[in-house]
Structure formats: structure tokens, C-alpha cells
Scaffold this active site. Structure first.
Site, PDB file in Angstrom:
ATOM      1  N   VAL A 118     -20.202 -77.022  13.861  1.00 53.80           N
ATOM      2  CA  VAL A 118     -21.154 -77.234  12.775  1.00 53.80           C
ATOM      3  C   VAL A 118     -20.444 -77.109  11.417  1.00 53.80           C
ATOM      4  O   VAL A 118     -20.256 -78.095  10.710  1.00 53.80           O
ATOM      5  CB  VAL A 118     -22.319 -76.218  12.872  1.00 53.80           C
ATOM      6  N   CYS A 119     -20.052 -75.912  11.085  1.00 54.78           N
ATOM      7  CA  CYS A 119     -19.552 -75.651   9.736  1.00 54.78           C
ATOM      8  C   CYS A 119     -18.230 -76.343   9.486  1.00 54.78           C
ATOM      9  O   CYS A 119     -17.876 -76.642   8.349  1.00 54.78           O
ATOM     10  CB  CYS A 119     -19.444 -74.145   9.523  1.00 54.78           C
TER      11      CYS A 119
END
Lengths: 211, 211, 211, 211, 211, 211, 211, 211
Positions: A118-119
Site C-alpha cells: 500500500v504505502c
């Protein structure tokens, strides 16, 4: 000559993005041992500092369960742009973040963060779409388990991101030991225990022989 | 007919680059057991010798902690070009090295070294950019752990390098057992303990039957 | 003082039993890589030879699928008692074998073989029952997989056998480096690639420093 | 009441033996990642220091390939008895070492070292025979691979040694947080990255809430 | 509509190549347990037979250490083209083999063999170059270890080969259970023990309920 | 002479207990691959049959989700005592079961079942308490995962059960190949694919040599 | 008859001790996946509740970084003795805790907690010393990594603790399905996804057959 | 600007396909622990529900051994199109299924199912061929073992499918926490035990500080 162009990390054209290395999120990471992961993240941060790469920090909800940015990172980059995102999950969806990235004027982005899929992956893919050369520091990025990591790597490979370890990053940026033997040696000695042992054995041998 | 061209190792068009197989660096390798790694490196070296492939040796700071070239390799190739690099991390950044490579006149380069993501990957990518066909001997190349190795493999795959084991290399170079049964059999017997056992069982069975 | 007595390997009171290290059976072993296993077996054999321990060889059906004794072992011990068992699975069920063991006059038996749960465990338990101190060289003994190995270890532990690696065996027998530095160093250099690298790095460092 | 007596680590009756944590030997260790192993060894050393346990250092051939004692350990214990053994492999075979141990007047010995099956197991078994309570700090002791480690653990278990991790050691010695919250918390914060994150998250949460 | 074309196994346009499934070579395989590997190979063979796919057998030196073709395979395909190669390592270098392949008139080739990086990868790449659609049955192909396998897969992926398991192969060929429920169910029952259990539980439940 | 008595499996004094090898329960097993587990269970059953050991079958709720006894086992032992327990989890709590066990008049019990920590461990501990010699066939017993298995093994070891594999069982029962070479060889050939390959290679070699 | 006594969990003589299952500490656990660990802990808690075992809760510094008791546990046992220890690391060092344990009047203690080598092992050993029968629920106890766990298990085995999984615990307590089929079935259905699937398949099959 | 287009999951343009999550088939899955797999599948289902994505359910022979659709899924989507396929193995071969997919009007398809290489890969490849953007939810898709999974992933990567975990899916769909903090937080709390712990620790800390 060749259809392949080696996009090589260049310390004059590279910015570092450290995304969500927060204390709460760090404790979600299980694809590295805590000792290994801590060492890798700080090694990348030390390398970024050593090579004077413009570095951008960002966090997600640092007043909530995700916890504050790992303090060691904050201390290493007291003057770095620091974007505490009000809610955007993909850092690239945050205008201030993208502005900060573009303000560096660099076309190479080296990204690490928590969690990998995600990040790290989201801004990596966004940056690729805008034409940046994207390098992912894989071992300074962590996630829930290895299966999740493998899927995240696959997606970033498909987007043309280059996957590297912090050690590979440091070596590619440095190019030549003669630029600064002591500096690079210190970085390795601090973050590669087995290399530190090599150095210590070597120094001891030299002393013994010179007696 | 097909959009795929099988770039196949050709003993008449292939040079071998052994990069930084030094005693200190060898002890950093943890993605293979020491027995396996030693065997793989010497198997590749024996294969290079057996097929009379031009072989180029290079080291990095061999008077320092990295240690000298593994002695067995030095002995196998006493007359090979030997470039003790004064500081270039990527061997391809060293003019003498590239000159030696080009002097072989080969368009296929088979590379192995320590560590995989740096000493192997950097020259592999540089060579790809210059149009060489690049083959990486994966099991004669070692690094800190499997995660690092996986990232290095990914980067080299993206660049169009072909990943091979020393056994695959030997088989692709030999093409046909009839070229020299004893020679190839000896190479395998020396470096594949399970194949050696097959041979010994077979010979014993033949003797027993012929009594 | 203590209820525990440290039964320590003693080179003057120890015999070595190498059971069924045959070429066919070796290829059944999957709890070690073939390189590791070959190295471990030959390291134990070299250690037995180096410490001049009486060594007894035995095989099971060596004219059949089990194959002949691994030739390297046969060559190391040309004059050792060699019992080709006509059918007994537990070597201790063979009178000639037991006679040969008892003829050594030793009360410590160091056993290795293929496969661990049969060719090693059976004579180990028989010998324990007769009052011998039994040491199992675990890494020179192989079997089908790790689950099988774990069960075999459990049974031998319950019988009071001591589990050791070849390296532990060599160190416990040697007691003091001063007995013969070169001899032990050579044994380690030949069978511990990482220790060999330490030695080579050290020697190179000494030479460099003395220039 | 029970046939079992809980021999519990007691900071007033425990001495620490650090055996052969030398730079060369450290690079032989492959049953832990280098980061984990470095952390574990230094954590044990910091704990020994924190609890003011008498600590004895010993090395084997530190002027040779084994390399010098890891410098961080030397610095932590500048005044500790330091026995550079002239050749005894089992430290307990060295009179000076045993004298130093006995001079502490403690009946509990906490041992760690490299490699587990030799430098740890040999003195552990000798000490057991002489009636000491022996505790092995398993994660500050390293060796070639996990199979070797497992065999070494088995032998020490049979001898009645207690296997513990550095964290268990610290907790058992401390008994009650109220003895010194900050001190123990600091030890954990320095050597348990995930616990450090808990602390940092907690502190941040407290600050945020108190605004 | 899309730049991707799903080249789907078609039982009317697919030939199977079983390369070097010989008894000696089988014992070199360590990337599968022997039970798993035997089951996978026979499952693929049974599927080939069930779908009446033209199947070509080839071996390498079957009178030597490599051993004869696994007898179960020979029995399943008594009339299949059988090319005992006189020395060519890459089966595609053998004219008779290629002739046999082309004589099938199929454009899809499903390949399995021992070892993966040689006996499978070499003809797979050759066939790709000639424009065939190539499918590799990965779990009916074995090699020395997983690292070697991973490199072999990488090379075949780069060449556009499709990697499948025998179960995927059977399902893609069958298309619809209604074509023959009993036939496919029997294949699964014979080679998927857990599926067989599902069936047996189901049948037992039905009987119980109908009482 | 020794405090250790080798309780050795004796085909004249041993009964086999197969506990809850039911189709539903089999699909709960994840500490073995399905192929390995099926093979191990049938190998033990075939061995029990081959050695004519009295064998007792028992199941738990076979009309419910646990499913029927695996049909292959039922067919192998059509006349064996078969206790479908009405609810006792520990088979030893069932009077009919214990009666059947005692009716065999054997003092050695060889137990296997699903799941290891319950259906095997419970009767194993009960039988130990009543003075039987208990042998656990570890690889014909399965459970949810390896952690659970390890705990179950620990408990049975503490109770003095002996842990064995089916192969060890067969070898210890047979004692001497000369009792029946073909019979034992057939058992191994059917359940040890790698041993079957040895045999086939050997036979082929003999034929070739005798031409 | 036998020197072994089977100390069997008895629902009328067993108390459960849940030690330090706090939210902060839970995130230190890495020897189980978070899903597995959560399930195991809640399964044990549900079992304790189902069998109406007296259960004692205790925590360490729950207002600090260790975090509060996992809420689900608190809700399951609203009236259980709850000892928030002011600083004792070993719960057994806390008088209130021991008083609560003894007040149950049970002689069997079933312990689980975080982390295994401290919060579980310390009170387990203390309780053993006082003559209790101690059972450790291994899979509802977590710690930093598997090496630490293995050492903790070894120490508890030496002290005569019995290692069990929550599933083994539930089965040994229940003894006979007829005591309550629905109750035990519900417990398994809620915490064993694969058993729940068996049940659902079975019910569906029954419905289908009865149509 | 770039040759890469980031096809990003868009909650307004995405449909979810849940293929063959049946109780019998679930028990074939061994590349995840049952707890992990159950959690992942229900997490994906909850996410689909939360984001109100059109969801299509399909099963294969649900009245036979494959078993009924997992009841929890059925309950979550009572009104979803539900295609019980009469025999088509590839769901895309079923007209009703494709009609239902196309009726959603979405161009992004998020697919999960059992088993990965068949029930997921086949419709994924078919959908790619028709021009859909295909996302595979890798951790809500299970199969027999990791080798099979890896081959399935390779095939889907070659087809341009994007591999994601359910957590990545949820984050990419949500985009910004501010859209609904409580909703997303609840989803994570229910399916990420370690994140739930973070939240609980945080809330407890806040309460403690506010006292």
C-alpha cells in the site's frame, strides 16, 4: 546498440521518499525479523543522509493507532519536508507531497515504507505513471507476511519499478570507493555486522603483523 | 515464425566474468550453505576451464577486508586477465575490465560473483545496455539472504538477462554428450555428488554382472 | 558433587562405526543437500583417520541396488575391518561386526550411517544396551526427510546416546590446538569452507602487512 | 511436595561466561541472521552489565584467523577477567578460566559463545559435572546451521542445562519491574525493536491525549 | 479488444513431450518429495492418456547411469514414439524427436521432464523459437533444488512459456465436467488424495442418509 | 551391564492400532503433504499385513462429518476387530477396544492415527500407564500443523513412547533380509519411490551388462 | 504395572491461568501468524468457559505500553479473579495470584500467555515446584520467534510440564462426545475452519440426499 | 509522459467475482493455514460488501463432493447473482456468468477463488482476453501447495493481471480515510488482529491519560 537502457541510481538525480515508517505500523511487519527490519530502515536512512539525497517524510494519522514516525528517522532529517497526511492512503494523492517531490527536481525516486503493498506500491505506481524512474528499497519496506510481499513486488515489477536492497542502493549511488573510503566503510560497518567483523579481523591482523 | 529468439549459450561465443569471489566476501554469503556455494563456484570455474571459455577475473580491494581472490580460482586461470579494481564498485566502470571483455570478441557474457545485487547485477545491466547477451550463473553468485537475492534477480530479469545454474550452463555449452562423454561425466562426477553416486552404482552393477 | 557425568569423547577410547554409506543409499538422503552430506561424511572419515581411531566399515547388500560403499571411504580405510553383512539389517545382529567392535577394546562408539532411523539407530540402541557410551554423528547420517530424522533422534536421545556434529566430534577429540595446530587446521580448511576463507584472509592480511 | 526444584536465575548467585565471541568466528554463524545475532549477543552483554553479574571473557587464538574479541564486548567489560586461551578448545580445560569462574563464588553459570556445540557445550557439560547450575543463553550462541544447533541443544538438555533466551534471562534476573522500571525498560528498548515501538507509541499517545 | 490472447490448452491441438523421466535421474530430484513427484508425473501421464493426447517419449543414455525410463510411463504409452537420444542434451537437437513432434501436427506442446533447467527448458525454448505455444508442467518436472528451479522458471517465463501444474492442465483440457464426470473424477481420485477423501466422505454421507 | 534396555519391535509380540484414519479427518491433516501422508499410512498398513501383525481398527463417528474409514485400510483388514466408538475420544476409554487389544496377548503396541495429539497420544499414554511398550508410527499419524505435532511428540516422549517412522518399523520387524528378500523389497518398492528407482536402475544395468 | 502415570486433564480438577494476553504484548508475537494466534487464544478461552473451568486472569502493567487485556477475554470472564500485577514478572511471585490459584482447590493448572519463555514458563516452573500438575497450552502462548519458543519448551519439558494444543486440551477434558455433541461441535466449528467445512459439507450432503 | 498507465481499483468501476469458495474445496487448500485463509476470504467479502461492489457468486457442483458455498459468503450477499455452474470448469465458459459480469457494466474485475490455478486463473485469463482490467485477490485464493500457486501467479502475471492482497484492495478502493474512518477501521479491526491490537492499545492509552 541495445533495446535496454540501464537506469542507474544517480546521487545527483535521486530523491528518497520514506512513507509511513511509524511505530504502530512497524509492529505489523512480519516479513522481516524486527532486528533485521530496524537495521534495514536505518541503513537506508543513513545512506540517504550520507549521499545528501533530498528526502521527504510522510505519515498517516500519526496521532492515532499508527503511531508517530520512528524517532530515529525524525532526528536524522530534521529539516526534511514532512507531510502528515490528513487521510490520503496513497501519498501521491496528497498535493503537498507531490509538490515536495517535484520541488526536488529529481527524476529518480527511491521509495520505502510500511506496508509494502500500500504505502510503497501505491505512490510507486503513481510516480511511474507520471514518468519518474522508480526504485523500491525492498528491505526497508515491510508488510504482514511474505505472500503479501510477493504480490506487491509483482505489481511493482509490472509497472517497471526496479527492486533493490539498501546495500545495492548504497553501492550504486557511491560508484567508486575512492570517492570516500571511510564514509562508505562506516556506513557498512554500522549496518552490516558481518562486514564489520571482516573489518575488525583485518585491522587486528594488520596490527598483529606489524608488531 | 516466432517473436522469440532463443539466445543459447555457445562455447565459441561466450566469455566468463568472475567478479569478486574473494575470501572475505565469501563469508558474507548466506543464501547458500557454505558447502553448496563453494561447490557451485568451483563447478562453474571448472566448466569454464573445460570449455576453454575466455575468463576474466576481477577483484575489489583485495588487500583489505574483502580478502584475496579464492585461491582455487586463481590456480585454475593463471593466465587469465586479472583486474584488481582500484575502487570501481561496478566492474564495468573500470576501463581495463571492459577492454578485457571486449578483447575476447564474444557477444555472450556469463557472469557470477559476490554479492549478487551489486558485483553481478551492476556489470550485468551495463553489459545489457551495450548490447551483450547476458547470462547470470545464479548459484555461483551469493549474497546476504534470499530476500536480497530475489530483488536482484528481478532487476536482472527486467533487463533481459537469462538466469541459469552452473549445471544448465554446462549442459547448454556441451550440446551433445558425444562431443566428450568422459570429460562432461568427470565434471558432473566432481560437482554433483548424487550424479557421482549414480555413476558408481552403475559401474559396480556392471562389474558384478560381468563376473 | 553432581549427578551428571560428562562422558567425553576420548581419542584413546573411541571406535568409529560407518554403517552403510553406500552409493545407492546415499541417493535416498534428502535431509541434507548432497554437497553438505558428502562433505560431512568425508569430514568425519578424515577426522577418524586423523585421530587414528579404529574404524569399522559395514555394508548391506552391496552387490544389489544399495550400491557399493562410497569409494572415498574405502580408500581412506584400506585395512579397516569390513563386514559385508549377508542380510542383518541391524549391524549389531551380525556376529562378525560385534566381534570387530569388541576387538577394538574401546568403550566409546561413534556411529554414523544411512539411513539414520535404521542403520544408525538400531546398532546405537543395541550398543547402549550392552553398556557402551554411544555418540551419534548426526550430520554424517542421513535419511529420507527431516520428520523421520527427528523421530530417530528422539529414540536415540531416550536411550542416552549423545548427538554430535562432525565438527564437535573433532574438537572434543583434539582437546587442545597445541597438540597439532597444522593437522586440525588442515582438517577444518578442507571441510569448512567458511573457516578456510578465514584462514586465507588472515594469511593474505599477514603477507600484505609484512610487505 | 514435588520432585522438581526450580533452579531460578538469581542475580546474586550468577556469573556470566562469554566464550569466543570473536570477529572471525562470528562470520561462521549461520543459524541466525547477522543482525539478530549481533543484537542478541550485545543484549546479553548489556544485561550482564546492568545486573552487575561477574562476567568472564575468554578467547581462542585471537591473533589468528578466529579474530579478536568483538570490540563492543571488550569495551563493556574493561575490568573483567580475560583469558586468552593458548590452545584449550574447552575453556574448562584451562586452569585460569576455571579459577576465575570459581573466584566469583557463584553456583549459577550463564554461558554463551561461538560455536554452540563446542565453545558453549563443552564448558557447559564440564561445569555440570562439577555441580554448577548451568544456563545456556541460546540466542547469544551461534553455529554453522540449525541441524548442528539442534544436536548441541540435545546434548546440553541431557546434561541438565537450562536453555534460555537473553530476554528470559533478563526477566528472570530482574524479578520485579519495581526494582527499576527505567533500567529494564531501557534494556528492552535498546534490544527489542518491537518493544521500543510499543513504548514510543504509548508515549506519543499520552502526549497527544494530554494536549 | 485486448492486447492479450489467451492461448488455452486444447485437447485437439496439444502434444505431450515427456523428457528423460528415467529412474537414475529421478533420484537426483530434490525440489519435491519423492511421493509428490512420483504422483505428479504419473498424474500427468494418466491425463495425457485420458485425453488421448499424442505423447512422445525420449530418454538420454538409458543404458548408463541415467537409468531406464520409469517403467510405469513405458507401460502407459506402449505405442508412443520413443526416441532414445544418442547424445543430444537438448531433445530438440535430435532430428527424430523434432520430426515426431511435427508429425503430430499440433501447435501446442506440453512439456515435462528431468531436470527442469535442462531437459525441460532447452526444448521448451527451442520450440518457442519455432513458434509453438509451449506449456510447462511444472510439478511433473524436477531438479536438484528450489533455487535451480526458480532460475529455470524465470528463463522459460521470459520466453513466453506458460507454467502450469498437472491439475491445471487436466482442468483446462477437460473444459466441462459434463464431457465425462466419471473419467475426470477417477483421474482426480487416483492422484489427489484429498479430493479422493472428499468423494469418499460424500458417498458415505449419501449412503447414510438414504438408509 | 547397562541401565538401558532396548525394547525392540518384535513381530511375535506386537499389535497395531489404527485409530481414526477416516476420510474427513484425513483432510484436516496439514503437517504432511497429502501424497506423503497417504503413502505413509498405506505403507504402515501394508507392513502390518505383511508381518501378519494383529491389527485393530477403530473410528469415531464414522457416519458424521469425520467420514468413513479410508476404504483402502478397510479392504486390507477385512477380518480385523473393528470398533466404531460411540463417543469416546480416547479409544482406550472404550472397553471393546481395550478388550480387543488385550485379546491379542501382545505387549508391544504400535499406534498411528489422526490427529496425533488426540487419537494417537491419548491411547498411547493410557497404554503406557498399563505397562505396554508403546511405539508411535509418527509419519502415519497426522495433525493440523507442525507446532501441534511437536507438542504431541513431546508429551509422548515424556511418557516413554518410542517414536518411529513406518520404514524404521518395517526394518526393525524384519530383522534380516534373508527372511524374505522379495517380500520386503516389494514393500519398499511400493512405498519408497526412490528405492524403487534404485531397484529399477539396478535391474536395467544387470540386463544391459548381461547382453 | 508401569512406572508411568498418565496425568490426564480432568475438568473437575483443573484451573486455567491466562497470563498477560495484552494488546501490546500480542503484537510482539511472531511465532504464529496473527490470525492463527488470535484464534488459538480465543479457542482456549472458549474451551475454558465451555468446561466451566475456574479461570484466573492476570496482567502486567496494563496502563503502560503492554496495553490492556485483550477485550474479548475480559468479556468472556467478567467475574474471574483478575490480578493486575504491580510489577512481578513471574505471576507466581504475586501473592494475590497464588492465593487465587490455590482458592480454586484444583491440582491441575493449564497455563497460556505472552511471552512463552517468561509469562508462561516462570509460573509453570514455580507451580511445578509446588507440586501442581502443569499443562501448557502451547498454541495459545506466543513469543518473539521459533528459536525462543523451542528453548522455552525445553525448559518446561525438563520440569515435567505437559505440552498441549488447545484442541488436545478440549478433547482430553471432554472425554466423550456423548457428554454434549452440540457443545463440543460448536466449539470446533468456531475455531477449526477445516472442521467447520467438514460439518457444512456433511449437512449439505444430508440435505441433498434427503430430497 | 510515461508508457505506464496505473490501472487503479476504482470502487465505481469494479465488480467482484467469488469463484468456488465451497466447503469441500476449501479443505483442499494448503498454501495458507486454515485460520489465515478463512480470515482472508471473509475480509475480501466484507470489503466487497462495505464498498458496495457488485459481487457475483458462482459454484461448481455444489451438490457433490465440492460442497456448498461457504455459508458466511452466502449470507453476506443474499441478492447477488448466483450461478451454480452445471459443469463448466472455467466460469467464463458459462454464459450466465459472463452475462452477469457484463451486466454490472464495470471494466475492472476483482477475482478470488479455489483453486488458484483453475477457478481463478481460467476466468482471469478469459477476462483479460476480452479487455477487462483484472485484479486477483491472491490471499483470498487458495490451492494445493505453494509450487502450484507460484506457477498460477506466473501465468496470470504474463496475462497482465494485477496481483493484490485483500488489504491492498481495501486501501486502493478507499483512497482516503476521511471518506469514512470508522467504516474502514472496523473492517481492519475485524480482519487484522494486529491492527485491532494497535487500536485497542491506543484507546486504552487515551483513556488512561484522560483520567
Amino acid at each position: 546498440m541495445s533495446d535496454f537502457k540501464y537506469n542507474r541510481l544517480d546521487k545527483n538525480d535521486c530523491a528518497v521518499l520514506l512513507v509511513d515508517h511509524q511505530t504502530g505500523l512497524t509492529n505489523l511487519v512480519q516479513d522481516f525479523s524486527p532486528d533485521d527490519f530496524k537495521n534495514n530502515v536505518l541503513a537506508l536512512a543513513d545512506a540517504a543522509k550520507y549521499f545528501k539525497l533530498p528526502t521527504i517524510l510522510t505519515t498517516s494519522f500519526e496521532d492515532g493507532p499508527n503511531g508517530p514516525l520512528v524517532p530515529e528517522i525524525k532526528e536524522l532529517f530534521p529539516d526534511a519536508p514532512y507531510i502528515a497526511r490528513p487521510g490520503n492512503i496513497n501519498a501521491w494523492d496528497n498535493e503537498d507531497f507531490v509538490k515536495a517531490v517535484k520541488a526536488t527536481g529529481k527524476k529518480q525516486l527511491l521509495i520505502a515504507g510500511i506496508v509494502t503493498e500500500v504505502c510503497v506500491a501505491f505512490p510507486a505506481l503513481s510516480a511511474r505513471e507520471e514518468g519518474f524512474e522508480v526504485f523500491v528499497c525492498t528491505d526497508a519496506s515491510g508488510t504482514f507476511n511474505q505472500t503479501t510481499r510477493n504480490a506487491a513486488w509483482s505489481r511493482m515489477e509490472q509497472a517497471g519499478c526496479q527492486l533493490m536492497s539498501w546495500f545495492g542502493v548504497a553501492c550504486e549511488l557511491h560508484r567508486d570507493w575512492r570517492n570516500d573510503i571511510v564514509g562508505l566503510g562506516t556506513l557498512f560497518s554500522n549496518h552490516l555486522p558481518s562486514y564489520r567483523c571482516l573489518i575488525n579481523s583485518y585491522e587486528a591482523g594488520r596490527k598483529a603483523a606489524s608488531k
